[in-house]
Design an enzyme around this catalytic site. Structure first.
Site, PDB file in Angstrom:
ATOM      1  N   ASP A 149       0.771  -0.991   0.000  1.00 40.70           N
ATOM      2  CA  ASP A 149       0.040  -0.011  -0.015  1.00 40.70           C
ATOM      3  C   ASP A 149       0.705   1.237  -0.039  1.00 40.70           C
ATOM      4  O   ASP A 149       0.667   2.361  -0.693  1.00 40.70           O
ATOM      5  CB  ASP A 149      -0.981   0.059   1.251  1.00 40.70           C
ATOM      6  CG  ASP A 149      -1.634   1.157   1.293  1.00 40.70           C
ATOM      7  OD1 ASP A 149      -2.510   1.539   0.415  1.00 40.70           O
ATOM      8  OD2 ASP A 149      -1.461   1.889   2.418  1.00 40.70           O
TER       9      ASP A 149
ATOM     10  N   GLU B  35      -2.008  -5.804  -3.363  1.00 37.88           N
ATOM     11  CA  GLU B  35      -1.009  -4.778  -2.322  1.00 37.88           C
ATOM     12  C   GLU B  35       0.080  -5.781  -1.903  1.00 37.88           C
ATOM     13  O   GLU B  35       1.319  -5.235  -1.734  1.00 37.88           O
ATOM     14  CB  GLU B  35      -1.885  -4.316  -1.336  1.00 37.88           C
ATOM     15  CG  GLU B  35      -2.685  -3.052  -1.850  1.00 37.88           C
ATOM     16  CD  GLU B  35      -3.482  -2.217  -0.823  1.00 37.88           C
ATOM     17  OE1 GLU B  35      -3.598  -1.126  -0.857  1.00 37.88           O
ATOM     18  OE2 GLU B  35      -3.977  -2.922   0.134  1.00 37.88           O
TER      19      GLU B  35
END
Length: 247
Positions: free
Chosen positions: A67, A135
């Protein structure tokens, strides 16, 4: 007998690793070095796996790292691509690119869920599992190859095929946020009336009535409160689209 079993297990594991390696390589566009990092990117917490120090192993730590990498690379891209954009504009555009909806789409397109190692059936996962492991994959790339390769992967898989500045400017991430912002600016009273609404088949659903200035504007039903509110907000947006878009 035990030796034979161990030998068969090693051969089976070797074949499995070989298949995983080739499939991951096809997705990445380069040869992974530390395959173990990519394995971790798809281990669900339900597997109850521990490392040699007794720490739980799951994709969630890599998800956190990925992320951060996505936000960093996307921020740099927007900073260079849109020199006239102020902080608010750049932040909003980055949010659109790394929205949960978009990350889920990326994960689905790559069919990453086929690699998940879990004790929970795949049918029980929520929609966000696709974006979460995407992610985590980005995080694994960073650990394996460093920032430069991570940036190249994001450029190839996210920016080049999906990032169109003109289209993103008109894209709505959350109709609820958009509607609330408009109501507040126009000093309109709004209220979401949420209630449980069991479906015909007995499934648990949530109903929503959205009122603006004491008038019911939109209704919806969905499997979660958040979804039901978003659907109702979207319907209300289209009811007031001309006024909202021209605010």
């Amino acid at each position: 007998m035990k030796r034979i079993f161990r030998k068969i297990f090693k051969i089976s594991r070797s074949i499995e690793d070989g298949i995983f390696f080739s499939e991951i390589e096809e997705i990445l566009g380069f040869k992974p070095i530390k395959l173990a990092n990519y394995r971790k990117a798809f281990i669900h917490r339900s597997s109850n796996k521990l490392d040699e120090k007794g720490n739980a192993i799951s994709y969630e730590r890599l998800e956190f790292l990925g992320d951060a990498m996505l936000s960093s690379v996307i921020a740099a891209h927007l900073f260079n691509k849109v020199p006239a954009g102020d902080e608010g504009y750049l932040t909003k555009m980055r949010s659109k690119i790394v929205s949960r909806e978009h990350l889920n789409e990326l994960g689905r397109d790559l069919n990453l869920i086929r690699f998940i190692e879990s004790k929970v059936p795949a049918t029980h996962f929520g929609e966000n599992i696709h974006g979460n492991i995407f992610e985590a994959l980005v995080g694994a790339i960073y650990l394996d190859q460093g920032y430069a390769y991570c940036e190249k992967f994001i450029q190839k898989r996210v920016i080049t095929p999906y990032v169109d500045i003109a289209k993103l400017e008109g894209k709505v991430i959350s109709y609820k946020s958009l509607l609330i912002e408009w109501c507040q600016k126009e000093k309109k009273q709004f209220h979401y009336d949420v209630f449980e609404d069991n479906g015909i088949r007995g499934e648990r659903l949530y109903g929503v009535k959205l009122s603006i200035d004491d008038k019911v504007i939109a209704k919806s039903r969905a499997t979660s409160k958040k979804k039901a509110e978003e659907i109702a907000s979207k319907r209300a947006y289209f009811a007031f689209q001309d006024k909202i878009d021209n605010k």
